[in-house]
Design an enzyme around this catalytic site. Structure first.
Site, short mmCIF file in Angstrom:
data_model
loop_
_atom_site.label_atom_id
_atom_site.label_comp_id
_atom_site.label_asym_id
_atom_site.label_seq_id
_atom_site.Cartn_x
_atom_site.Cartn_y
_atom_site.Cartn_z
N SER A 64 6.32 6.39 18.24
CA SER A 64 4.90 6.05 18.25
C SER A 64 4.37 5.55 19.59
O SER A 64 3.15 5.42 19.75
CB SER A 64 4.60 5.00 17.17
OG SER A 64 4.66 5.58 15.89
N LYS A 67 1.76 7.68 21.14
CA LYS A 67 0.36 7.61 20.69
C LYS A 67 -0.56 7.01 21.76
O LYS A 67 -1.76 7.27 21.75
CB LYS A 67 0.28 6.80 19.39
CG LYS A 67 1.04 7.44 18.24
CD LYS A 67 1.14 6.52 17.02
CE LYS A 67 1.98 7.15 15.93
NZ LYS A 67 2.15 6.25 14.77
N TYR A 191 1.88 16.49 16.04
CA TYR A 191 2.21 15.08 15.83
C TYR A 191 3.73 14.86 15.84
O TYR A 191 4.23 13.98 16.57
CB TYR A 191 1.61 14.60 14.51
CG TYR A 191 2.01 13.20 14.15
CD1 TYR A 191 1.44 12.10 14.79
CD2 TYR A 191 2.97 12.95 13.15
CE1 TYR A 191 1.81 10.81 14.47
CE2 TYR A 191 3.33 11.65 12.83
CZ TYR A 191 2.76 10.59 13.48
OH TYR A 191 3.13 9.30 13.18
N TYR A 243 1.63 -2.50 14.65
CA TYR A 243 1.34 -2.40 13.22
C TYR A 243 1.02 -3.77 12.64
O TYR A 243 0.27 -4.53 13.24
CB TYR A 243 2.50 -1.71 12.49
CG TYR A 243 2.92 -0.42 13.15
CD1 TYR A 243 2.01 0.63 13.29
CD2 TYR A 243 4.20 -0.25 13.65
CE1 TYR A 243 2.38 1.82 13.91
CE2 TYR A 243 4.58 0.94 14.26
CZ TYR A 243 3.66 1.97 14.39
OH TYR A 243 4.03 3.12 15.00
N VAL A 261 9.51 3.42 16.35
CA VAL A 261 10.65 3.16 15.48
C VAL A 261 11.96 3.68 16.06
O VAL A 261 13.02 3.49 15.47
CB VAL A 261 10.43 3.71 14.05
CG1 VAL A 261 9.27 3.00 13.38
CG2 VAL A 261 10.25 5.22 14.05
#
Length: 309
Positions: A64, A67, A191, A243, A261
């Site tokens: 992530s 992103k 993605y 998060y 992760v």
């Protein structure tokens, strides 16, 4: 003058006995195979000096953290129009939650949860075939890091594609609310592949320098984004980059950061440095356990925090 290499070495030394802590992201089979006994730190200052310790040259799946780069590209394509499709608020839920998405009629809370990043991938895909969009993302990161060797780990991409049922559900849910313009399988292809980009701590820290340098890449002197956009991306990283652990990270570290992760974290000390840490074991909210501890110590010992010393 602060001896940054001594600080990096001391952080690594103080945490070395804890290497292996945390839990691997075993819901992605390829990540479950990673050796948990690894820990790396890389700090690159805005004048290009590099300070490393441990496994800073070992490639890992950035997941992530990618992103941050797709968000930068999407903002470059449609500017503030992105915020009609994705929010800018912390989620307070797990990164792959579908509950909030239903309550908010298919508009993801922010670009760093999975649903938000899938919507961002849809924007990056506009006008491209999936393979072309993936190539644009990889080439952008190579340019930022000044390193043509950066590539996708296709084993990880395949592993995510075969097991990413929750992400398939999120994408179809957004499609039902007309918040995806392209076929779901095309968007998810982009993605899954950008999450499977592999980088070392050194490469990752170099790639984040534009966010520490008011939007400019000090490695080549080029402008990546405006200073105001860099500031806003950093703000989103601070609020949403970990998060439902984002508030605790801001409290303990006080720097914009984005976790993945795969066990990596990219952190930004605006005006000073870009920092990457990696250790595969995750804490209960999916952030690197040792990496989070390392950044807390680094922030304390350097005095770097957006909230003051």
């Amino acid at each position: 003058m602060t001896d940054l290499q001594a600080i990096v070495d001391s952080v690594y030394s103080d945490l070395a006995s804890r290497i292996g802590e945390g839990k691997l992201a075993d819901y992605i089979p390829e990540l479950a195979r990673v050796d948990p006994g690894q820990f790396g730190i890389a700090l690159v200052t805005t004048d290009g000096r590099v300070h490393t310790a441990g496994d800073a040259e070992t490639s890992f799946s950035i997941q992530s953290i990618s992103k941050v780069f797709t968000l930068t590209l999407a903002l470059g394509k449609i500017g503030d129009g992105l915020w009609k499709r994705v929010g800018r608020e912390p989620s307070g839920n797990t990164f792959n939650s579908i509950v909030q998405l239903e309550q908010e009629k298919g508009k993801p809370r922010n670009p760093f949860i999975n649903a938000g990043a899938i919507a961002v991938a849809d924007v990056v895909l506009a006008g491209h075939l999936p393979k072309e969009a993936i190539g644009e993302i990889v080439q952008f990161i190579r340019h930022l890091a000044d390193d043509e060797s950066i590539a996708i780990d296709h084993n990880v991409a395949r592993s995510e594609t075969q097991t990413g049922y929750r992400n398939v559900a999120l994408a179809n849910f957004m499609k039902s609310f007309r918040n995806l313009d392209h076929p779901v399988e095309h968007v998810l292809g982009v993605y899954f592949h950008h999450c499977a980009i592999a980088m070392s701590c050194r490469q990752l820290a170099r790639s984040g320098l534009y966010l520490a340098s008011a939007g400019r890449n000090p490695l080549n002197g080029g402008s990546v984004v405006s200073a105001s956009r860099a500031r806003r991306i950093n703000a989103l990283m601070l609020m949403c980059g970990h998060y439902d652990g984002s508030g605790d990270f801001a409290y303990r570290v006080g720097l914009p950061g984005k976790s993945g992760v795969g066990g990596g974290i990219l952190a930004i000390a605006p005006g000073k440095a870009s920092i990457a840490v990696w250790s595969p074991g995750l804490n209960e909210v999916g952030n690197s356990q040792l990496g989070s501890a390392a950044l807390e110590l680094l922030a304390q010992r350097t005095g770097w925090s957006v909230f003051g010393q």
